[in-house]
Enzyme design. Sequence first.
Site, PDB file in Angstrom:
ATOM      1  N   LYS A  35      28.145  -7.922 -19.298  1.00 28.94           N
ATOM      2  CA  LYS A  35      29.160  -7.216 -20.083  1.00 28.94           C
ATOM      3  C   LYS A  35      30.182  -8.225 -20.598  1.00 28.94           C
ATOM      4  O   LYS A  35      30.177  -9.390 -20.170  1.00 28.94           O
ATOM      5  CB  LYS A  35      29.831  -6.143 -19.218  1.00 28.94           C
ATOM      6  CG  LYS A  35      30.602  -6.704 -18.025  1.00 28.94           C
ATOM      7  CD  LYS A  35      31.055  -5.595 -17.079  1.00 28.94           C
ATOM      8  CE  LYS A  35      31.769  -6.170 -15.874  1.00 28.94           C
ATOM      9  NZ  LYS A  35      31.999  -5.140 -14.834  1.00 28.94           N
ATOM     10  N   ARG A  84      37.301   5.323  -9.423  1.00 28.29           N
ATOM     11  CA  ARG A  84      37.243   5.071 -10.856  1.00 28.29           C
ATOM     12  C   ARG A  84      36.189   6.033 -11.387  1.00 28.29           C
ATOM     13  O   ARG A  84      36.471   7.207 -11.492  1.00 28.29           O
ATOM     14  CB  ARG A  84      36.914   3.593 -11.110  1.00 28.29           C
ATOM     15  CG  ARG A  84      37.968   2.894 -11.917  1.00 28.29           C
ATOM     16  CD  ARG A  84      37.812   1.390 -11.966  1.00 28.29           C
ATOM     17  NE  ARG A  84      36.430   0.921 -11.906  1.00 28.29           N
ATOM     18  CZ  ARG A  84      36.061  -0.356 -12.007  1.00 28.29           C
ATOM     19  NH1 ARG A  84      36.980  -1.287 -12.193  1.00 28.29           N
ATOM     20  NH2 ARG A  84      34.804  -0.714 -11.935  1.00 28.29           N
ATOM     21  N   TYR A  89      59.182 -26.426 -24.341  1.00 26.26           N
ATOM     22  CA  TYR A  89      60.085 -25.275 -24.467  1.00 26.26           C
ATOM     23  C   TYR A  89      60.790 -24.981 -23.148  1.00 26.26           C
ATOM     24  O   TYR A  89      60.167 -25.015 -22.082  1.00 26.26           O
ATOM     25  CB  TYR A  89      59.308 -24.026 -24.887  1.00 26.26           C
ATOM     26  CG  TYR A  89      58.826 -24.067 -26.316  1.00 26.26           C
ATOM     27  CD1 TYR A  89      59.721 -24.189 -27.377  1.00 26.26           C
ATOM     28  CD2 TYR A  89      57.470 -23.971 -26.599  1.00 26.26           C
ATOM     29  CE1 TYR A  89      59.272 -24.217 -28.700  1.00 26.26           C
ATOM     30  CE2 TYR A  89      57.007 -23.989 -27.917  1.00 26.26           C
ATOM     31  CZ  TYR A  89      57.916 -24.114 -28.955  1.00 26.26           C
ATOM     32  OH  TYR A  89      57.461 -24.140 -30.253  1.00 26.26           O
ATOM     33  N   MET A 101      51.699 -22.522 -27.763  1.00 24.94           N
ATOM     34  CA  MET A 101      50.599 -21.852 -28.462  1.00 24.94           C
ATOM     35  C   MET A 101      49.399 -22.778 -28.670  1.00 24.94           C
ATOM     36  O   MET A 101      48.247 -22.381 -28.471  1.00 24.94           O
ATOM     37  CB  MET A 101      51.081 -21.295 -29.802  1.00 24.94           C
ATOM     38  CG  MET A 101      50.033 -20.447 -30.504  1.00 24.94           C
ATOM     39  SD  MET A 101      50.537 -19.861 -32.112  1.00 24.94           S
ATOM     40  CE  MET A 101      51.756 -18.628 -31.679  1.00 24.94           C
TER      41      MET A 101
HETATM   42  C1  PLP Z   1      31.406  -5.730 -13.651  1.00 24.50           C
HETATM   43  C2  PLP Z   1      30.594  -4.967 -12.699  1.00 24.50           C
HETATM   44  C3  PLP Z   1      29.792  -5.631 -11.760  1.00 24.50           C
HETATM   45  C4  PLP Z   1      29.815  -7.131 -11.570  1.00 24.50           C
HETATM   46  O1  PLP Z   1      30.951  -7.480 -10.827  1.00 24.50           O
HETATM   47  P1  PLP Z   1      31.198  -8.982 -10.333  1.00 24.50           P
HETATM   48  O2  PLP Z   1      32.376  -8.901  -9.467  1.00 24.50           O
HETATM   49  O3  PLP Z   1      31.458  -9.771 -11.572  1.00 24.50           O
HETATM   50  O4  PLP Z   1      29.964  -9.403  -9.661  1.00 24.50           O
HETATM   51  C5  PLP Z   1      28.971  -4.868 -10.951  1.00 24.50           C
HETATM   52  N1  PLP Z   1      28.950  -3.515 -11.052  1.00 24.50           N
HETATM   53  C6  PLP Z   1      29.724  -2.845 -11.924  1.00 24.50           C
HETATM   54  C7  PLP Z   1      29.673  -1.361 -11.959  1.00 24.50           C
HETATM   55  C8  PLP Z   1      30.584  -3.544 -12.761  1.00 24.50           C
HETATM   56  O5  PLP Z   1      31.350  -2.868 -13.617  1.00 24.50           O
END
Ligand code: PLP
Length: 371
Positions: free
Chosen positions: A35, A130, A256, A304
């Site tokens: 993802k 969740r 800065y 930046m």
């Molecule tokens: C992102 C995600 C993972 C992977 O999590 P990591 O901590 O990066 O291994 C696994 N299961 C779900 C449902 C996720 O959303």
Amino acid sequence: MPRPILATIHPQAIRHNLQRVRSAAPDAKLMCVTKANAYGHGIERAFEGMRAADGFAVLELEEAQRLRRLDWRGPILLLEGVFELRDLELCSRLGVWHTVHCDEQIDWLAAHKTQIPHRVFLKMNSGMNRLGFTPERFRSAYARLNALPQVEEISFVTHFSDADGPRGIAHQLEVFMQVTEDLPGERSACNSAGALIFGSDERARNDWVRPGIVLYGSAPDYPQRTAQDWGLLPAMTLSTKVIGVQNLKAGDTVGYGSAFTADGPMKLGVIACGYADGYPRHCGTDTPVLVNGVRTRLLGRVSMDMICVDLTPAPEAGVGSEVVLWGRSPSTGTLLSIDEVAAAAGTVGYELMCAVAPRVPVVSDEDVLRK
Ligand SMILES: *Cc1c(COP(=O)(O)O)cnc(C)c1O
């Protein structure tokens, strides 16, 4: 000449990290989580290091499409399932498995016209609060799904809130296993931390583990353990060059807000990298940086387009010298974990790798080899 900042992806490191997860969870199939564009690494580039995967897990159908375009014919799971009814058509077409976490998604499936029944992962909210059905509602959701002609196979999934922390997974695992005990279907519970820490634990044994961050070389439980402790290699190097030098005397300030004051003569390097590149602005003085492969430290505030570093440990460095913000020094092989830099900014490696800005060019070191 282009600005020298560059993100280099190391598929070989991903390959190595994948084998690390395999040995930690030897009985499980691996669903590599790609993802967020493979946590900022680019799905196409990361895929090269993940050919040994048993499946992939993504957030968006567009990511699934990109995997199919790479000729990946194996399993792909949509981690949050579909967001609307018409997404199901693309699921059918791409042969994508999808999570079912709410009643609405079951309604959509019931209304979906398809010749090809789907494989779904019914999600339990085992305590994370969740996504997912509560343990009390889980079996009725299962019964509803099981009665649909659109559904061919049901698997079970849950997600841990504390796999990387002191609370652990036992309280959630117990509920998950108990409620699904007599239901036929594959199970998936562990993310990276779960797979590394509990992968060989009999109770946590799952058909599928879902590693993400570990594949990219970050320790899921930093600072309890480091990437080095886990034997992980960084999958990304963010590198740039020194573009300017200043010689400071006692009392001179840097950047800065004059956030750093020299207490004696020192040489300072100005680096082509700033928060507009995704480098966290919350990093302050003493955040580690590699110059010519030598560990030194940031001075003052991140701006930046530039940061300033102490050249005292690398006195030969000047305009054009190699700088590594995280990853591996191309010249010396010295490692600087993204977790250390993230910790200096009060965040986690995940956020930094996902936040590398669009203006930073990204290459794979295997592209270079192939040319
Ligand atoms: C992102 C995600 C993972 C992977 O999590 P990591 O901590 O990066 O291994 C696994 N299961 C779900 C449902 C996720 O959303």
